[in-house]
Design a protein around this motif. Structure first.
Motif, PDB file in Angstrom:
ATOM      1  N   LEU A 155       0.822  -1.210   0.000  1.00 15.95           N
ATOM      2  CA  LEU A 155       0.000   0.000   0.000  1.00 15.95           C
ATOM      3  C   LEU A 155       0.856   1.262   0.000  1.00 15.95           C
ATOM      4  CD1 LEU A 155      -2.860   1.027   0.032  1.00 15.95           C
ATOM      5  CD2 LEU A 155      -2.882   0.806   2.523  1.00 15.95           C
ATOM      6  N   SER A 162       2.307   6.629  -6.826  1.00 11.27           N
ATOM      7  CA  SER A 162       1.213   7.443  -7.357  1.00 11.27           C
ATOM      8  C   SER A 162       1.504   8.921  -7.151  1.00 11.27           C
ATOM      9  CB  SER A 162      -0.106   7.066  -6.680  1.00 11.27           C
ATOM     10  OG  SER A 162      -0.477   5.743  -7.013  1.00 11.27           O
ATOM     11  N   SER A 165       4.030  10.093  -9.613  1.00 13.39           N
ATOM     12  CA  SER A 165       3.424  10.302 -10.934  1.00 13.39           C
ATOM     13  C   SER A 165       2.655  11.616 -10.964  1.00 13.39           C
ATOM     14  CB  SER A 165       2.491   9.138 -11.281  1.00 13.39           C
ATOM     15  OG  SER A 165       3.223   7.953 -11.510  1.00 13.39           O
ATOM     16  N   GLY A 166       1.948  11.910  -9.890  1.00 12.04           N
ATOM     17  CA  GLY A 166       1.215  13.175  -9.823  1.00 12.04           C
ATOM     18  C   GLY A 166       2.152  14.369  -9.827  1.00 12.04           C
ATOM     19  N   TRP A 175       4.509  23.651 -13.055  1.00 13.46           N
ATOM     20  CA  TRP A 175       4.493  23.962 -11.625  1.00 13.46           C
ATOM     21  C   TRP A 175       5.934  24.150 -11.137  1.00 13.46           C
ATOM     22  CZ3 TRP A 175       0.366  20.442  -8.806  1.00 13.46           C
ATOM     23  CH2 TRP A 175      -0.866  20.619  -9.448  1.00 13.46           C
ATOM     24  N   VAL A 183       3.358  20.320  -2.131  1.00  8.98           N
ATOM     25  CA  VAL A 183       2.465  19.168  -2.256  1.00  8.98           C
ATOM     26  C   VAL A 183       3.142  17.934  -1.680  1.00  8.98           C
ATOM     27  CG1 VAL A 183       1.282  17.665  -3.886  1.00  8.98           C
ATOM     28  CG2 VAL A 183       1.285  20.140  -4.261  1.00  8.98           C
ATOM     29  N   LEU A 186       3.127  17.456   2.095  1.00  8.79           N
ATOM     30  CA  LEU A 186       1.863  17.084   2.738  1.00  8.79           C
ATOM     31  C   LEU A 186       1.827  15.609   3.109  1.00  8.79           C
ATOM     32  CD1 LEU A 186      -0.811  19.042   0.670  1.00  8.79           C
ATOM     33  CD2 LEU A 186       0.072  19.529   2.954  1.00  8.79           C
ATOM     34  N   LEU A 190       1.314  11.821   6.834  1.00 10.42           N
ATOM     35  CA  LEU A 190       0.579  10.607   6.475  1.00 10.42           C
ATOM     36  C   LEU A 190       1.485   9.386   6.530  1.00 10.42           C
ATOM     37  CD1 LEU A 190      -1.951   9.237   5.455  1.00 10.42           C
ATOM     38  CD2 LEU A 190      -1.333   9.913   3.133  1.00 10.42           C
TER      39      LEU A 190
ATOM     40  N   LEU B 155      -3.209  24.869  -1.896  1.00  9.41           N
ATOM     41  CA  LEU B 155      -2.436  23.678  -1.557  1.00  9.41           C
ATOM     42  C   LEU B 155      -3.285  22.414  -1.653  1.00  9.41           C
ATOM     43  CD1 LEU B 155       0.299  22.700  -0.684  1.00  9.41           C
ATOM     44  CD2 LEU B 155      -0.321  23.168   1.703  1.00  9.41           C
ATOM     45  N   ASP B 158      -4.003  21.556  -5.319  1.00  9.42           N
ATOM     46  CA  ASP B 158      -2.832  20.951  -5.952  1.00  9.42           C
ATOM     47  C   ASP B 158      -2.661  19.498  -5.515  1.00  9.42           C
ATOM     48  OD1 ASP B 158      -2.235  23.199  -7.356  1.00  9.42           O
ATOM     49  OD2 ASP B 158      -0.547  23.827  -6.122  1.00  9.42           O
ATOM     50  N   TYR B 159      -2.880  19.246  -4.236  1.00  6.58           N
ATOM     51  CA  TYR B 159      -2.722  17.882  -3.744  1.00  6.58           C
ATOM     52  C   TYR B 159      -3.747  16.946  -4.378  1.00  6.58           C
ATOM     53  CZ  TYR B 159      -2.610  13.847  -0.654  1.00  6.58           C
ATOM     54  OH  TYR B 159      -2.522  12.559  -0.181  1.00  6.58           O
ATOM     55  N   VAL B 161      -5.473  17.257  -7.179  1.00  5.21           N
ATOM     56  CA  VAL B 161      -5.240  17.054  -8.606  1.00  5.21           C
ATOM     57  C   VAL B 161      -4.019  16.171  -8.829  1.00  5.21           C
ATOM     58  CG1 VAL B 161      -4.509  18.223 -10.699  1.00  5.21           C
ATOM     59  CG2 VAL B 161      -6.431  19.107  -9.410  1.00  5.21           C
ATOM     60  N   SER B 162      -2.995  16.348  -8.030  1.00  4.53           N
ATOM     61  CA  SER B 162      -1.809  15.498  -8.171  1.00  4.53           C
ATOM     62  C   SER B 162      -2.163  14.041  -7.890  1.00  4.53           C
ATOM     63  CB  SER B 162      -0.708  15.968  -7.216  1.00  4.53           C
ATOM     64  OG  SER B 162      -0.257  17.253  -7.582  1.00  4.53           O
ATOM     65  N   MET B 163      -2.943  13.821  -6.848  1.00  4.92           N
ATOM     66  CA  MET B 163      -3.323  12.440  -6.539  1.00  4.92           C
ATOM     67  C   MET B 163      -4.183  11.853  -7.643  1.00  4.92           C
ATOM     68  SD  MET B 163      -3.091   9.835  -4.719  1.00  4.92           S
ATOM     69  CE  MET B 163      -2.126  10.485  -3.358  1.00  4.92           C
ATOM     70  N   GLY B 166      -1.930  10.772 -10.334  1.00  4.26           N
ATOM     71  CA  GLY B 166      -1.261   9.535  -9.958  1.00  4.26           C
ATOM     72  C   GLY B 166      -2.188   8.332 -10.074  1.00  4.26           C
ATOM     73  N   LEU B 167      -3.433   8.497  -9.684  1.00  5.86           N
ATOM     74  CA  LEU B 167      -4.398   7.403  -9.822  1.00  5.86           C
ATOM     75  C   LEU B 167      -4.623   7.073 -11.298  1.00  5.86           C
ATOM     76  CD1 LEU B 167      -7.048   8.491  -7.140  1.00  5.86           C
ATOM     77  CD2 LEU B 167      -5.363   6.640  -6.958  1.00  5.86           C
ATOM     78  N   ALA B 182      -7.777   1.733  -2.591  1.00  4.11           N
ATOM     79  CA  ALA B 182      -7.002   1.675  -1.350  1.00  4.11           C
ATOM     80  C   ALA B 182      -6.034   2.850  -1.266  1.00  4.11           C
ATOM     81  CB  ALA B 182      -6.250   0.342  -1.275  1.00  4.11           C
ATOM     82  N   VAL B 183      -5.416   3.197  -2.389  1.00  9.16           N
ATOM     83  CA  VAL B 183      -4.504   4.347  -2.402  1.00  9.16           C
ATOM     84  C   VAL B 183      -5.284   5.631  -2.150  1.00  9.16           C
ATOM     85  CG1 VAL B 183      -2.919   5.691  -3.819  1.00  9.16           C
ATOM     86  CG2 VAL B 183      -2.853   3.198  -3.920  1.00  9.16           C
ATOM     87  N   LEU B 186      -6.240   6.487   1.429  1.00 10.87           N
ATOM     88  CA  LEU B 186      -5.187   6.940   2.339  1.00 10.87           C
ATOM     89  C   LEU B 186      -5.235   8.450   2.556  1.00 10.87           C
ATOM     90  CD1 LEU B 186      -2.092   4.825   1.235  1.00 10.87           C
ATOM     91  CD2 LEU B 186      -3.524   4.558   3.268  1.00 10.87           C
ATOM     92  N   SER B 187      -5.718   9.180   1.562  1.00 13.48           N
ATOM     93  CA  SER B 187      -5.695  10.631   1.662  1.00 13.48           C
ATOM     94  C   SER B 187      -6.791  11.169   2.575  1.00 13.48           C
ATOM     95  CB  SER B 187      -5.848  11.250   0.265  1.00 13.48           C
ATOM     96  OG  SER B 187      -4.766  10.860  -0.557  1.00 13.48           O
ATOM     97  N   LEU B 190      -5.639  12.616   5.875  1.00 17.40           N
ATOM     98  CA  LEU B 190      -4.816  13.789   5.597  1.00 17.40           C
ATOM     99  C   LEU B 190      -5.695  14.999   5.288  1.00 17.40           C
ATOM    100  CD1 LEU B 190      -2.116  15.105   5.142  1.00 17.40           C
ATOM    101  CD2 LEU B 190      -2.098  14.187   2.830  1.00 17.40           C
ATOM    102  N   MET B 194      -6.165  18.545   7.400  1.00 13.17           N
ATOM    103  CA  MET B 194      -5.929  19.860   6.811  1.00 13.17           C
ATOM    104  C   MET B 194      -7.163  20.749   6.905  1.00 13.17           C
ATOM    105  SD  MET B 194      -3.841  18.913   3.378  1.00 13.17           S
ATOM    106  CE  MET B 194      -3.495  20.622   3.000  1.00 13.17           C
TER     107      MET B 194
END
Lengths: 196, 196
Positions: A155, A162, A165-166, A175, A183, A186, A190, B155, B158-159, B161-163, B166-167, B182-183, B186-187, B190, B194
């Motif tokens: 996990l 991931s 990649s983002g 960016w 980012v 953050l 976690l 912030l 950005d987080y 969209v980045s995730m 990555g997905l 599952a990934v 995890l957020s 977090l 925030m």
DNA sequence: ATGAATATGTAATGAGCGCTACATAATACG
DNA sequence: CGTATTATGTAGCGCTCATTACATATTCAT
């Protein structure tokens, strides 16, 4: 099979530096992508003609594989950042921070060459090679985590890859390093919570 | 300028369904990418000839823009998930979960068409269009967060969209919906921390 | 019926792609 | 020296690409 002992053969010596050519090709591929860089663009950038190119590298796909391996070998020092014995949460947080820094370091070569090449575009063989390198990096992260937290290894590795990649995608859109770094930072709490 | 009142013109009626053709083209672009799908492949899939294609869509790039807008309009219901007044951490967590589900729903059309098209490959105009749509989605997330947590809006956007990028990248490599989910999950803590 | 308007099918265009035959130049070995 | 070996330059191969002339077919308005 050609023996390819390059250092001092019998025939006419090569008129250009192969290693420097690899670097030039790497920059071109990184900036524009595999499909958008033609053989003509490479030969023109190197100041050579197509036959010299094919004599040295075999094919465009072959050159790209060499470039991919060259990049993944020295772009991000996984072995140093993920040193065994290091607190995993701290090491992974630094990995993300280092990625954010690297991906936005040069505005001409943003993002990660491997991650951005791991799409099904154009030549499927080249994309498969990039995907294999990405999977290898993921397995390296997984193995590092598994040393201390076996149950979380898959996990956590998926999450870190991931996020990388983002970050790479964000870097490709311009960016800044600071923005990517913010980012990336953050994820530190976690990771600390998961790898307590 | 052609008035283009399509419903009932004067000349010969069109021999194929334009909306269904848009759907077919969307599937092709989503599976193989903009560069890898030629006009010949599209016309063959639609059972038409090139002139009919150009009379209906203008150009390959024009068709792709229509496909991108069609996709971003109905792929992920941002307006529903990010409803004003909803607890932002909960809404954003569901957004990531919905993305993970969507990106791996159909094995032929994995990932997000917009995010995967937002690279500088091939036609720069098409990539710019995808990047604009990605930026618009980011701004939508940003505005949603800013309603309740103005200081964190940039912030957090950005987080998220980045995730999502990555997905999408993971989905393109065949990661299952469960693995992506599952990934994404995890957020959640977090985001909750925030947006306390 | 006649003509304007739109769509279709056939066939081809010019440009760019990765790649290569072929003759020539430059080096090392005998 | 001569000969084998390797690299280079010129020129062009076959192929695919997005796009389009051109004549024909099908509809509506008059």
């Amino acid at each position: 099979m050609t023996a390819k002992i390059n250092s001092k053969g019998r025939g006419r010596p090569r008129g250009f530096d192969v290693d420097a050519a690899l670097g030039t090709a790497q920059a071109l591929f990184h900036e524009h992508g595999y499909d958008a860089v033609g053989v003509a663009a490479i030969t023109e950038a190197l100041g050579i003609n197509p036959p010299s190119f094919y004599a040295a590298f075999g094919s465009k796909a072959g050159l790209f594989e060499q470039v991919l391996e060259r990049y993944s070998a020295c772009a991000l020092p996984l072995e140093d950042i993920l040193a065994p014995g290091r607190p995993p949460a701290e090491a992974l947080a630094e990995l993300l921070a280092a990625a954010a820094r690297l991906y936005a370091a040069d505005p001409h070569t943003t993002g990660c060459l491997v991650l951005e090449s791991a799409r099904a575009s154009g030549d499927p063989h080249s994309a498969a090679k990039a995907q294999a390198l990405k999977a290898a990096s993921r397995d390296y992260v997984r193995a590092f985590v598994a040393r201390t937290h076996a149950g979380m290894a898959d996990l956590v590795a998926d999450y870190v890859v991931s996020m990388m990649s983002g970050l790479s995608a964000g870097a490709r859109e311009g960016w800044s390093a600071e923005r990517l770094g913010a980012v990336a930072r953050l994820s530190a709490p976690l990771l600390a919570a998961m790898l307590a």
